[in-house]
Design a protein around this motif. Structure first.
Motif, PDB file in Angstrom:
ATOM      1  N   LEU A  81       0.819  -1.209   0.000  1.00  0.00           N
ATOM      2  CA  LEU A  81       0.000   0.000   0.000  1.00  0.00           C
ATOM      3  C   LEU A  81       0.854   1.260   0.000  1.00  0.00           C
ATOM      4  O   LEU A  81       0.565   2.227  -0.728  1.00  0.00           O
ATOM      5  N   ARG A  82       1.923   1.264   0.806  1.00  0.00           N
ATOM      6  CA  ARG A  82       2.810   2.441   0.809  1.00  0.00           C
ATOM      7  C   ARG A  82       3.417   2.667  -0.581  1.00  0.00           C
ATOM      8  O   ARG A  82       3.474   3.808  -1.072  1.00  0.00           O
ATOM      9  N   ALA A  83       3.873   1.584  -1.205  1.00  0.00           N
ATOM     10  CA  ALA A  83       4.456   1.700  -2.548  1.00  0.00           C
ATOM     11  C   ALA A  83       3.403   2.143  -3.551  1.00  0.00           C
ATOM     12  O   ALA A  83       3.673   2.961  -4.448  1.00  0.00           O
ATOM     13  N   ALA A  84       2.184   1.631  -3.420  1.00  0.00           N
ATOM     14  CA  ALA A  84       1.110   1.983  -4.357  1.00  0.00           C
ATOM     15  C   ALA A  84       0.805   3.480  -4.291  1.00  0.00           C
ATOM     16  O   ALA A  84       0.636   4.137  -5.335  1.00  0.00           O
ATOM     17  N   GLU A  85       0.736   4.024  -3.092  1.00  0.00           N
ATOM     18  CA  GLU A  85       0.455   5.461  -2.962  1.00  0.00           C
ATOM     19  C   GLU A  85       1.600   6.300  -3.517  1.00  0.00           C
ATOM     20  O   GLU A  85       1.376   7.294  -4.223  1.00  0.00           O
ATOM     21  N   ALA A  86       2.824   5.896  -3.207  1.00  0.00           N
ATOM     22  CA  ALA A  86       3.980   6.661  -3.700  1.00  0.00           C
ATOM     23  C   ALA A  86       4.071   6.583  -5.224  1.00  0.00           C
ATOM     24  O   ALA A  86       4.299   7.606  -5.896  1.00  0.00           O
ATOM     25  N   ASP A  87       3.902   5.391  -5.776  1.00  0.00           N
ATOM     26  CA  ASP A  87       4.018   5.242  -7.230  1.00  0.00           C
ATOM     27  C   ASP A  87       2.887   5.943  -7.960  1.00  0.00           C
ATOM     28  O   ASP A  87       3.061   6.453  -9.075  1.00  0.00           O
ATOM     29  N   PHE A  88       1.693   5.989  -7.346  1.00  0.00           N
ATOM     30  CA  PHE A  88       0.605   6.756  -7.945  1.00  0.00           C
ATOM     31  C   PHE A  88       0.988   8.232  -8.030  1.00  0.00           C
ATOM     32  O   PHE A  88       0.756   8.891  -9.063  1.00  0.00           O
ATOM     33  N   ALA A  89       1.578   8.745  -6.976  1.00  0.00           N
ATOM     34  CA  ALA A  89       1.999  10.153  -6.981  1.00  0.00           C
ATOM     35  C   ALA A  89       3.055  10.399  -8.051  1.00  0.00           C
ATOM     36  O   ALA A  89       3.015  11.422  -8.751  1.00  0.00           O
ATOM     37  N   PHE A  90       4.010   9.458  -8.199  1.00  0.00           N
ATOM     38  CA  PHE A  90       5.023   9.601  -9.243  1.00  0.00           C
ATOM     39  C   PHE A  90       4.373   9.542 -10.633  1.00  0.00           C
ATOM     40  O   PHE A  90       4.756  10.292 -11.538  1.00  0.00           O
ATOM     41  N   GLY A  91       3.393   8.666 -10.804  1.00  0.00           N
ATOM     42  CA  GLY A  91       2.713   8.568 -12.088  1.00  0.00           C
ATOM     43  C   GLY A  91       1.974   9.841 -12.426  1.00  0.00           C
ATOM     44  O   GLY A  91       2.039  10.342 -13.559  1.00  0.00           O
ATOM     45  N   LYS A  92       1.257  10.400 -11.438  1.00  0.00           N
ATOM     46  CA  LYS A  92       0.504  11.637 -11.652  1.00  0.00           C
ATOM     47  C   LYS A  92       1.447  12.789 -11.995  1.00  0.00           C
ATOM     48  O   LYS A  92       1.224  13.544 -12.951  1.00  0.00           O
ATOM     49  N   GLU A  93       2.517  12.925 -11.226  1.00  0.00           N
ATOM     50  CA  GLU A  93       3.487  13.988 -11.486  1.00  0.00           C
ATOM     51  C   GLU A  93       4.125  13.827 -12.857  1.00  0.00           C
ATOM     52  O   GLU A  93       4.268  14.799 -13.613  1.00  0.00           O
ATOM     53  N   GLY A  94       4.495  12.609 -13.187  1.00  0.00           N
ATOM     54  CA  GLY A  94       5.131  12.364 -14.478  1.00  0.00           C
ATOM     55  C   GLY A  94       4.209  12.657 -15.642  1.00  0.00           C
ATOM     56  O   GLY A  94       4.629  13.235 -16.653  1.00  0.00           O
ATOM     57  N   TYR A  95       2.922  12.299 -15.497  1.00  0.00           N
ATOM     58  CA  TYR A  95       1.971  12.564 -16.574  1.00  0.00           C
ATOM     59  C   TYR A  95       1.761  14.065 -16.747  1.00  0.00           C
ATOM     60  O   TYR A  95       1.718  14.579 -17.879  1.00  0.00           O
ATOM     61  N   GLU A  96       1.660  14.779 -15.649  1.00  0.00           N
ATOM     62  CA  GLU A  96       1.472  16.235 -15.728  1.00  0.00           C
ATOM     63  C   GLU A  96       2.679  16.927 -16.339  1.00  0.00           C
ATOM     64  O   GLU A  96       2.535  17.967 -17.001  1.00  0.00           O
ATOM     65  N   LYS A  97       3.859  16.355 -16.134  1.00  0.00           N
ATOM     66  CA  LYS A  97       5.083  16.938 -16.699  1.00  0.00           C
ATOM     67  C   LYS A  97       5.352  16.468 -18.125  1.00  0.00           C
ATOM     68  O   LYS A  97       6.300  16.947 -18.763  1.00  0.00           O
ATOM     69  N   GLY A  98       4.553  15.542 -18.613  1.00  0.00           N
ATOM     70  CA  GLY A  98       4.757  15.033 -19.966  1.00  0.00           C
ATOM     71  C   GLY A  98       5.901  14.034 -20.077  1.00  0.00           C
ATOM     72  O   GLY A  98       6.467  13.862 -21.168  1.00  0.00           O
TER      73      GLY A  98
END
Length: 841
Positions: free
Chosen positions: A528-545
């Motif tokens: 769960l900790r990894a899932a939340e962190a990786d979701f945040a990385f995915g969201k940030e990465g998508y917003e940055k292109g």
């Protein structure tokens, strides 16, 4: 017969009996081109004949002789399979008599010529690092053999060494013959198999066959060459592929060549929709409450009949004739018969092999799929497959140079690679299936969770905590597992940071967190900790292109689908409303990518997806498939966030996709196969096709794709529907099953049994209801082909990349010749297979 041959055959009691029968015929001068020998099983507890025993007992007789197992093999019950193979922990055997290889070896040879007798080096040369000589160590039909010797230990040698044997001819015309037979004996210590390349054809037009052979026995290799240009053949090459030396092996390979023949046989039907005298049906069986249909051609009887295993007639009904562009077919529909049992179909003088009607009809294929995934495991000792491997391999952050060991998880395919995208989807699929079978089969549930943890653990251990993770790992060869001071033996792969990859990891981990909460709370918390962190990385990465170098620019529909799914799952476990907000925003992007209005085409269709909200590129796949992603995201939000104001829009998106599926299936009903994609010529994204090279190569590849598209069903100006994908990298199980997963999701969410049946039809295609009447899962069903396994022996339960196409035509092609990528085993395919089954069982 020599002492060496006697020694080889005496390893097995079958071999002894076979040898004595064969020797008696030779002494009496009664050996003919074809003799049928009933192999007597001396071990009463073993009902399956392994490929090694089959080759060991028959290879010598196969020099112009047909070997046909004459005993009847009873199918093992699921309980027996579980017990004998320790719940897919122990190597699974299979019935070699049901493999297409047996049928090929039993073909009547109408005529042949000997291209090389194997006992001299005239017109033979070697290339690369090997040596060649004539040897009497291994004898073939009382003759010495030529022997190639090579060192397989290549880990620290650059460039990668290669070797081969060239047989030269004087522009020989082989058009009267359509098959090559080669007898090969690889002498090795510690290898489970060895992988070869065999090439033949006119100069510049040769084609390659890539078999995996068993060591220390004669292997008869056959390759049908009806499609090979061969009227002026100048050479044939046999090349052992040097794939490294595993720790348990000795490095020397000695390859003995017995004989090479060009033969004329009745060639396999490998192209198009025509069935001839075959009956296409699901070899594993049918679920009682779903449709049960087989397909035939050239039927004379008005009725077909269903018999039980005691040959009692249990059902009879008229055949149903259907006509369309691909031909006239007869559907043998017994959907209203639902009594559980084992049956076979008979029509005219044809009949199928046994299949079951049962709620657990697919369980055998599930257990075998688990066995395959176990066989793909990396970094641990896998009994019967390999020792602990690639322990000295790592992935490195390109900026910080932080490294992480990347062994573990599953090898991706036949080439000793690993891909995070495939691993994440496979793990999620296995967990999804586990949760579906939990109440009815606790042992299967536990075994599925155990295998899923192999993939999830790899995702956890290979993330670097800043968005970077092991992404595409190429181990390249078997290695020593030794870290040397100069680091020459360490194989390094770069990590990358990609939003799609992080969303998929987040989804797999959050699903695992829920599944393991009661089983292993510490592991679940980590997930769960990894899932939340990786979701945040995915969201940030998508917003940055951001996007990865390996896979190219992001596909909005695909990335947002993965993000929406992960967001919905995270909301369910954590209760954090922020995930609903982000998931709903991703859903808006998904819906913007969907064609919601009918285009101005002669045959208007809507409901399919584009890559981007501007709808400039149509969403299509040619190799790896992710068409389920946008549907998965919409569906999970619809399920888990019932009071959101956009919920009706999410449902509308699912309904539009449902409409799209129904319309395209009506246009292309052949074999109930789900059509591939709609293509618009002005919206093709060449980046999505595997075309590598300079501008000229890419231009030719693009022209080839356009020609394939135009061979499809014309919908309007510049718009076409293809049944099989337009592609440069061919083989389509994964693209088919990813779409089938989208269909099965819609069927489940909208409570539409017809959509669920369409998804089930694709499972049936994989398991034998196809024009070749061939189950494509090795060891399951009947007439399954040997697959391209490269670094391993044939693995029960493996699925290939899949049935492909040839040229521009929108027709299926499943040749006898074995090669990548279409026949290459692939965990990604198995993951998609289990993904679909999770919505059906």
């Amino acid at each position: 017969m020599t002492d060496e041959i006697k020694k080889t055959l005496s390893k097995d009691e079958q071999g002894k009996r076979f040898f004595h029968i064969l020797r008696l015929n030779i002494l009496m001068g009664e050996v003919r081109k074809k003799i049928i020998i009933n192999i007597i099983m001396t071990n009463k507890n073993e009902s399956y004949l392994s490929r090694r025993k089959f080759l060991g007992s028959s290879a010598l007789g196969l020099a112009g002789i047909t070997i046909l197992p004459g005993f009847t093999l009873q199918r093992k019950t699921q309980k027996k399979i579980r017990h004998e193979h320790k719940y897919a922990h122990k190597e699974m055997t299979h019935d070699i008599s049901e493999c297409a290889e047996t049928r090929w070896l039993n073909k009547k040879v109408e005529s042949y010529i000997t291209l090389h007798s194997g006992n001299g080096t005239q017109n033979v040369s070697t290339s690369g690092t090997a040596t060649l000589l004539t040897s009497n160590e291994i004898i073939f039909e009382e003759k010495n053999c030529i022997c190639l010797t090579v060192d397989t230990k290549i880990e620290n040698i650059q460039p990668r060494p290669s070797c081969g044997i060239d047989f030269t001819f004087k522009k020989i015309d082989l058009t009267p013959y359509n098959r090559i037979s080669v007898w090969l004996y690889p002498a090795l210590t510690g290898f489970q198999n060895f992988y070869f390349h065999i090439s033949i054809g006119n100069p510049g037009k040769s084609q390659m066959h890539a078999p995996s052979l068993l060591p220390n026995t004669w292997n008869r290799v056959t390759l049908e060459i009806a499609d090979v240009e061969r009227n002026a053949v100048e050479r044939m090459t046999i090349s052992p592929f040097l794939g490294g030396c595993p720790p348990e092996a000795l490095p020397q390979l000695k390859l003995y060549i017995g004989e090479i023949r060009a033969e004329k046989v009745d060639a396999d039907d490998d192209y198009g929709w025509e069935l001839k005298d075959r009956i296409a049906y699901c070899h594993s069986g049918y679920l009682p409450k779903m449709k049960k249909i087989a397909i035939a051609q050239n039927v004379k009887d008005k009725n077909f009949r269903l018999y039980d295993v005691k040959n009692r007639l249990v059902y009879e009904t008229p055949v149903h004739k259907t006509d369309h562009e691909s031909g006239t077919f007869y559907e043998l529909d017994f959907s209203d018969f639902s009594t559980c049992g084992t049956y076979y179909i008979k029509v005219d003088d044809r009949q199928t092999k046994p299949f079951v009607i049962d709620d657990n009809a697919l369980d055998g294929s599930i257990w075998k799929s688990l066995h395959f995934l176990r066989s793909l495991r990396c970094g641990e000792d896998v009994a019967g497959v390999h020792s602990a491997c690639h322990l000295n391999c790592k992935s490195t952050h390109p900026q910080t140079q932080v490294t992480v060991p990347n062994f573990g998880g599953w090898h991706d395919a036949g080439d000793l690679s690993q891909f995070e995208i495939c691993t994440a989807e496979m793990a999620q699929a296995v967990i999804e299936l586990a949760l579906k079978v939990k109440e009815r089969d606790q042992k299967l549930y536990n075994r599925l969770l155990e295998e899923a943890k192999v993939g999830v653990s790899w995702l956890l251990r290979t993330r670097l905590g800043d968005g970077h993770r092991a992404l595409a790992v190429n181990y390249g060869m078997w290695r020593d597992n030794v870290v040397t001071p100069d680091n020459k033996s360490i194989f390094t792969n770069p990590t990358e940071n990609g939003p799609f990859e992080n969303f998929l990891a987040s989804a797999a981990c959050v699903v695992a967190a829920g599944a393991f909460k009661e089983v292993d709370s510490i592991f679940a918390d980590w997930c769960l900790r990894a899932a939340e962190a990786d979701f945040a990385f995915g969201k940030e990465g998508y917003e940055k292109g951001l996007f990865t170098v390996r896979w190219g620019t992001s596909v909005d529909a695909q990335v947002c689908g993965a993000g929406a799914f992960a967001a919905a799952e995270l909301y369910t476990i954590t209760g954090k409303e922020e995930y609903v907000t982000v998931g709903a925003q991703f859903a808006k992007t998904i819906l913007a990518c969907q064609k919601s209005e009918n285009p101005n085409w002669k045959i208007p269709i809507r409901g399919f997806f584009y890559e981007d909200p501007a709808q400039t590129k149509t969403l299509t796949y040619e190799h790896r498939g992710h068409e389920q992603s946008p549907i998965q995201g919409l569906a999970r939000l619809y399920e888990l966030v019932p009071r959101h104001p956009d919920r009706s829009l999410w449902k509308r998106g699912l309904e539009l996709y449902q409409e799209y599926i129904y319309k395209t299936c009506e246009l292309a009903p052949t074999f109930h196969l789900l059509p591939a994609h709609i293509y618009e010529l002005d919206k093709l994204n060449i980046e999505r096709f595997t075309i590598r090279g300079n501008e000229a190569v890419i231009a030719r590849g693009y022209a080839d794709i356009v020609a394939q598209v135009k061979a499809g069903i014309k919908l309007g100006e510049g718009a076409y529907l293809r049944v099989l994908p337009a592609a440069s990298r061919r083989g389509f199980h994964a693209t088919l099953l990813s779409k089938a997963k989208a269909v099965s999701i819609v069927g489940r969410i909208l409570n539409d049994p017809n959509m669920t049946q369409i998804a089930m039809n694709q499972i049936e295609w994989v398991l034998g209801k196809n024009p070749f009447a061939s189950s494509t899962m090795y060891g399951e069903g009947y007439n399954y082909h040997p697959l391209y396994v490269a670094y391993s022996h044939q693995m029960v339960g493996s699925l290939p990349v899949g049935i492909k196409t040839k040229g521009d035509a929108d027709l299926p092609y499943w040749p006898v010749m074995n090669n990548a990528v279409y026949k290459e085993i692939w965990g990604h395919t198995t993951g998609k297979y289990l993904f679909v089954i999770a919505d059906i069982v």
